[in-house]
Every structure is written in C-alpha cells, then in structure tokens.
Design a protein around this motif. Structure first.
Motif, PDB file in Angstrom:
ATOM      1  N   ASN A  37       0.833  -1.201   0.000  1.00 47.44           N
ATOM      2  CA  ASN A  37       0.000   0.000   0.000  1.00 47.44           C
ATOM      3  C   ASN A  37       0.867   1.251   0.000  1.00 47.44           C
ATOM      4  O   ASN A  37       1.887   1.309   0.682  1.00 47.44           O
ATOM      5  CB  ASN A  37      -0.919   0.018   1.227  1.00 47.44           C
ATOM      6  N   GLY A  38       0.447   2.230  -0.775  1.00 42.58           N
ATOM      7  CA  GLY A  38       1.096   3.538  -0.796  1.00 42.58           C
ATOM      8  C   GLY A  38       0.133   4.548  -1.383  1.00 42.58           C
ATOM      9  O   GLY A  38      -0.978   4.203  -1.801  1.00 42.58           O
ATOM     10  N   ARG A  39       0.578   5.792  -1.462  1.00 42.79           N
ATOM     11  CA  ARG A  39      -0.327   6.856  -1.910  1.00 42.79           C
ATOM     12  C   ARG A  39      -0.344   7.059  -3.411  1.00 42.79           C
ATOM     13  O   ARG A  39      -1.317   7.576  -3.954  1.00 42.79           O
ATOM     14  CB  ARG A  39       0.044   8.166  -1.226  1.00 42.79           C
ATOM     15  N   THR A  40       0.728   6.681  -4.105  1.00 46.50           N
ATOM     16  CA  THR A  40       0.784   6.937  -5.537  1.00 46.50           C
ATOM     17  C   THR A  40       0.875   5.636  -6.323  1.00 46.50           C
ATOM     18  O   THR A  40       1.506   4.669  -5.878  1.00 46.50           O
ATOM     19  CB  THR A  40       1.986   7.828  -5.903  1.00 46.50           C
ATOM     20  N   ALA A  41       0.267   5.639  -7.486  1.00 51.78           N
ATOM     21  CA  ALA A  41       0.263   4.440  -8.323  1.00 51.78           C
ATOM     22  C   ALA A  41       1.672   4.042  -8.733  1.00 51.78           C
ATOM     23  O   ALA A  41       2.014   2.853  -8.753  1.00 51.78           O
ATOM     24  CB  ALA A  41      -0.613   4.673  -9.551  1.00 51.78           C
ATOM     25  N   ASP A  42       2.508   5.033  -9.061  1.00 53.56           N
ATOM     26  CA  ASP A  42       3.858   4.716  -9.516  1.00 53.56           C
ATOM     27  C   ASP A  42       4.689   4.058  -8.423  1.00 53.56           C
ATOM     28  O   ASP A  42       5.401   3.082  -8.676  1.00 53.56           O
ATOM     29  CB  ASP A  42       4.568   5.989 -10.001  1.00 53.56           C
ATOM     30  N   SER A  43       4.615   4.596  -7.197  1.00 51.85           N
ATOM     31  CA  SER A  43       5.429   4.027  -6.116  1.00 51.85           C
ATOM     32  C   SER A  43       4.972   2.619  -5.765  1.00 51.85           C
ATOM     33  O   SER A  43       5.792   1.728  -5.512  1.00 51.85           O
ATOM     34  CB  SER A  43       5.373   4.925  -4.872  1.00 51.85           C
ATOM     35  N   VAL A  44       3.668   2.393  -5.778  1.00 54.13           N
ATOM     36  CA  VAL A  44       3.144   1.061  -5.478  1.00 54.13           C
ATOM     37  C   VAL A  44       3.514   0.086  -6.590  1.00 54.13           C
ATOM     38  O   VAL A  44       3.935  -1.052  -6.319  1.00 54.13           O
ATOM     39  CB  VAL A  44       1.618   1.115  -5.263  1.00 54.13           C
ATOM     40  N   SER A  54       3.370 -13.279  -6.307  1.00 52.27           N
ATOM     41  CA  SER A  54       1.947 -13.058  -6.049  1.00 52.27           C
ATOM     42  C   SER A  54       1.644 -11.692  -5.470  1.00 52.27           C
ATOM     43  O   SER A  54       0.485 -11.391  -5.155  1.00 52.27           O
ATOM     44  CB  SER A  54       1.432 -14.129  -5.080  1.00 52.27           C
ATOM     45  N   ALA A  55       2.646 -10.846  -5.295  1.00 48.08           N
ATOM     46  CA  ALA A  55       2.430  -9.530  -4.689  1.00 48.08           C
ATOM     47  C   ALA A  55       1.507  -8.678  -5.544  1.00 48.08           C
ATOM     48  O   ALA A  55       1.521  -8.748  -6.774  1.00 48.08           O
ATOM     49  CB  ALA A  55       3.759  -8.813  -4.484  1.00 48.08           C
ATOM     50  N   SER A  56       0.704  -7.875  -4.867  1.00 48.24           N
ATOM     51  CA  SER A  56      -0.162  -6.920  -5.556  1.00 48.24           C
ATOM     52  C   SER A  56      -0.159  -5.622  -4.767  1.00 48.24           C
ATOM     53  O   SER A  56       0.469  -5.539  -3.702  1.00 48.24           O
ATOM     54  CB  SER A  56      -1.594  -7.472  -5.686  1.00 48.24           C
ATOM     55  N   GLY A  57      -0.836  -4.604  -5.279  1.00 47.98           N
ATOM     56  CA  GLY A  57      -0.771  -3.308  -4.623  1.00 47.98           C
ATOM     57  C   GLY A  57      -2.077  -2.544  -4.654  1.00 47.98           C
ATOM     58  O   GLY A  57      -2.933  -2.780  -5.516  1.00 47.98           O
ATOM     59  N   ARG A  58      -2.213  -1.625  -3.700  1.00 46.76           N
ATOM     60  CA  ARG A  58      -3.363  -0.717  -3.628  1.00 46.76           C
ATOM     61  C   ARG A  58      -2.838   0.681  -3.330  1.00 46.76           C
ATOM     62  O   ARG A  58      -2.322   0.951  -2.249  1.00 46.76           O
ATOM     63  CB  ARG A  58      -4.324  -1.146  -2.516  1.00 46.76           C
ATOM     64  N   ASP A  59      -2.941   1.575  -4.310  1.00 50.19           N
ATOM     65  CA  ASP A  59      -2.510   2.953  -4.110  1.00 50.19           C
ATOM     66  C   ASP A  59      -3.688   3.756  -3.567  1.00 50.19           C
ATOM     67  O   ASP A  59      -4.469   4.346  -4.309  1.00 50.19           O
ATOM     68  CB  ASP A  59      -1.956   3.562  -5.407  1.00 50.19           C
ATOM     69  N   ILE A  60      -3.812   3.747  -2.250  1.00 48.47           N
ATOM     70  CA  ILE A  60      -4.919   4.399  -1.554  1.00 48.47           C
ATOM     71  C   ILE A  60      -4.355   5.170  -0.368  1.00 48.47           C
ATOM     72  O   ILE A  60      -3.550   4.646   0.399  1.00 48.47           O
ATOM     73  CB  ILE A  60      -5.942   3.355  -1.049  1.00 48.47           C
ATOM     74  N   ASP A  61      -4.793   6.400  -0.207  1.00 45.69           N
ATOM     75  CA  ASP A  61      -4.390   7.230   0.931  1.00 45.69           C
ATOM     76  C   ASP A  61      -5.230   6.822   2.141  1.00 45.69           C
ATOM     77  O   ASP A  61      -6.447   7.003   2.169  1.00 45.69           O
ATOM     78  CB  ASP A  61      -4.629   8.701   0.591  1.00 45.69           C
ATOM     79  N   LEU A  62      -4.580   6.269   3.154  1.00 46.62           N
ATOM     80  CA  LEU A  62      -5.290   5.746   4.322  1.00 46.62           C
ATOM     81  C   LEU A  62      -5.387   6.750   5.463  1.00 46.62           C
ATOM     82  O   LEU A  62      -5.743   6.374   6.579  1.00 46.62           O
ATOM     83  CB  LEU A  62      -4.607   4.469   4.814  1.00 46.62           C
ATOM     84  N   SER A  63      -5.104   8.012   5.194  1.00 42.38           N
ATOM     85  CA  SER A  63      -5.161   9.016   6.247  1.00 42.38           C
ATOM     86  C   SER A  63      -6.580   9.509   6.518  1.00 42.38           C
ATOM     87  O   SER A  63      -6.787  10.313   7.432  1.00 42.38           O
ATOM     88  CB  SER A  63      -4.264  10.206   5.897  1.00 42.38           C
ATOM     89  N   THR A  64      -7.551   9.023   5.747  1.00 39.24           N
ATOM     90  CA  THR A  64      -8.944   9.438   5.919  1.00 39.24           C
ATOM     91  C   THR A  64      -9.840   8.212   6.089  1.00 39.24           C
ATOM     92  O   THR A  64      -9.504   7.111   5.632  1.00 39.24           O
ATOM     93  CB  THR A  64      -9.441  10.221   4.695  1.00 39.24           C
ATOM     94  N   PRO A  65     -11.004   8.381   6.720  1.00 36.70           N
ATOM     95  CA  PRO A  65     -11.950   7.272   6.815  1.00 36.70           C
ATOM     96  C   PRO A  65     -12.354   6.742   5.446  1.00 36.70           C
ATOM     97  O   PRO A  65     -12.528   5.531   5.259  1.00 36.70           O
ATOM     98  CB  PRO A  65     -13.150   7.880   7.552  1.00 36.70           C
ATOM     99  N   GLU A  66     -12.486   7.637   4.478  1.00 36.93           N
ATOM    100  CA  GLU A  66     -12.894   7.227   3.144  1.00 36.93           C
ATOM    101  C   GLU A  66     -11.840   6.337   2.494  1.00 36.93           C
ATOM    102  O   GLU A  66     -12.168   5.370   1.799  1.00 36.93           O
ATOM    103  CB  GLU A  66     -13.147   8.452   2.269  1.00 36.93           C
ATOM    104  N   GLY A  67     -10.562   6.653   2.713  1.00 38.45           N
ATOM    105  CA  GLY A  67      -9.500   5.843   2.148  1.00 38.45           C
ATOM    106  C   GLY A  67      -9.484   4.439   2.714  1.00 38.45           C
ATOM    107  O   GLY A  67      -9.350   3.451   1.979  1.00 38.45           O
ATOM    108  N   VAL A  68      -9.639   4.331   4.038  1.00 37.43           N
ATOM    109  CA  VAL A  68      -9.685   3.004   4.661  1.00 37.43           C
ATOM    110  C   VAL A  68     -10.898   2.228   4.169  1.00 37.43           C
ATOM    111  O   VAL A  68     -10.803   1.030   3.869  1.00 37.43           O
ATOM    112  CB  VAL A  68      -9.682   3.123   6.195  1.00 37.43           C
ATOM    113  N   ALA A  69     -12.040   2.892   4.050  1.00 38.15           N
ATOM    114  CA  ALA A  69     -13.238   2.215   3.559  1.00 38.15           C
ATOM    115  C   ALA A  69     -13.043   1.698   2.137  1.00 38.15           C
ATOM    116  O   ALA A  69     -13.491   0.594   1.793  1.00 38.15           O
ATOM    117  CB  ALA A  69     -14.433   3.175   3.618  1.00 38.15           C
TER     118      ALA A  69
END
Length: 258
Positions: A37-44, A54-69
């Motif tokens: 997990n990270g904030r930007t698609a490129d870094s992830v 088998s690794a995969s990624g999710r570029d989602i900002d988890l600093s907000t409730p909406e991001g975690v959801a």
C-alpha cells in the motif's frame, strides 16, 4: 527455525519504501500473499514489481476514513495486517499548530484504529490472525523536537495493548514493534545535509545516533531489514505466545530492561 507463511494473506500499509517495504519483502519471501500500500500508483507499482510473484498493490491514501473504507471494500480480509503507515516532522512544541498535531494523529493513530476495526473481526471469525502496529522508541523517549510524534507513537503502543486484551482467546494476537533510529528513506531525507557535506549515509547515521541517542548500545541505526525480521517473526504462527507486547528493535536506546 523456519517461518512459513504459505497460504497467508498480508497487508502492509505505507509499504512502497522504507521499513514498510522491507516488512512486505520479508513476508513475501516467507510465502505470504502480500498487498503493498502507498499513496501513488507509480510508487506502489514499483514496489510490487520489485517483489514479483503473487504480490499486488493498492494505491490508496489511508489518512482518511474514506480511504480506509475504499481499501476494505477492495480487500475485505487478511490474515496479517501491519499498520506501518506513519509520518514524522520535527517541530518545536510552541510552533506545532493544531493542523500538525491532527495530521500526525490521523496518519499515525487513526489509520491503524480504522484498519483494526475492519480487519480484526474477520480474523476472530477464522480463529487466527496477526495485527502489528509500528510504534517507535520515541513513544517512550519522547523527543523534545517532535513531541507530537512521540505522543502519537505512545498511543500506538497503548492501542496495541488494549486490542490484544480485546482479542483474548480468539487466536488473534496484537503487538507493537518499536524501532529506534533506522536507515529508512525518511531518515535519509533528514540527514541529507550531512550526506551532501560528504558523509556516507552510514556515517551520518552513526553520528546522529551518537549525538541524539547516546544511550544506544549498538551505536548505529538499525537497517530496515533488522526491523523487518522482528515483524516477520511476530506475523508468524511461531509467535503464538506473544501478544500485547511492545517489542523493541531500538539497539538498546530505551534505558530500562523490561
């Protein structure tokens, strides 16, 4: 001792680089299916490519409730969750405004609270799980130039302890890991002036530890791999008798023996 995480799924937040990536790599090498997990698609994408398999990624900002959801909707369950996402920013107490405190609280504490609220119940239902919070020795040795950061890391340790009690008897363990100074990308950025002046990263790290963490027994920063080694063990079935613990990888910085 052989750590085998085959068949286990793992989420490591803030894992595109630094300690988080090292933990993701360690879990991946032990056989877990890891989600970076990270904030930007490129870094992830870069981190996932480095891991392969088998690794995969999710570029989602988890600093907000909406991001975690958003993350939970995409990935509803894990066997292992490492709440590693965190920030630190030196600032004198009298210059650190509410916005700085709130940013550290939301990223360093509330992101983990929300992840635990979402992912611990499915672990309980399956009768097995591992939840790890990345604390810091700064949660014990509150740094005068980052009181806001130290307070957030004390909260992570307290959160892990309370959740361990809440999950008692379920087969799910909750622990915190407390790194000391570690040669991550964040520390490299903090030491950039010394490096620009001709020092190697390693020497700049040693000088920082001697000046600012003189109680260190090893006299140097840890590597990200040394921190990851502890995390991989605690994420494994071998650590079944360890829960509610604050596990130090601080090089002996903290001046007490328990």
């Amino acid at each position: 001792m052989k750590i085998d995480l085959s068949g286990k799924s793992a989420l490591v937040t803030g894992s595109a680089a630094g300690i988080g990536f090292a933990i993701a790599k360690g879990l991946h090498e032990a056989g877990a299916r890891v989600v970076v997990n990270g904030r930007t698609a490129d870094s992830v994408a870069t981190a996932v490519s480095r891991l392969g398999g088998s690794a995969s990624g999710r570029d989602i900002d988890l600093s907000t409730p909406e991001g975690v959801a958003e993350l939970v909707a995409a990935e509803p369950a894990f066997d292992i969750v490492v709440s590693n996402l965190g920030i630190f920013q030196p600032a004198d107490f009298f210059e650190a405004d509410d916005a700085l405190w709130e940013r550290h609280w939301q990223i360093n504490v509330m992101a983990g609270v929300r992840l635990a609220r979402a992912y611990l119940p499915p672990m309980k239902d399956r009768g097995w799980g591992r939840f790890l919070f990345l604390g810091s020795e700064s949660g014990y040795n509150i740094p005068a130039d980052m009181i806001h950061y130290g307070v957030s890391k004390t909260a992570d340790v307290a959160l892990a302890r309370g959740l361990a009690k809440r999950m008692a008897g379920t087969g799910v363990t909750v622990n915190s890991i407390l790194p000391g100074p570690t040669l991550s990308e964040g520390v490299k950025e903090m030491l950039k002036d010394e490096i620009a002046g001709g020092k190697t990263l390693e020497q700049a790290g040693i000088d920082f530890v001697k000046a600012h963490r003189p109680s260190s027994i090893i006299g140097r920063p840890a590597t990200v791999e040394e921190v990851a080694n502890m995390a991989v063990y605690i994420a494994s079935p071998l650590s079944s008798a360890t829960t509610g613990a604050a596990l130090r990888v601080d090089g002996g910085v903290v001046e007490f023996i328990v």
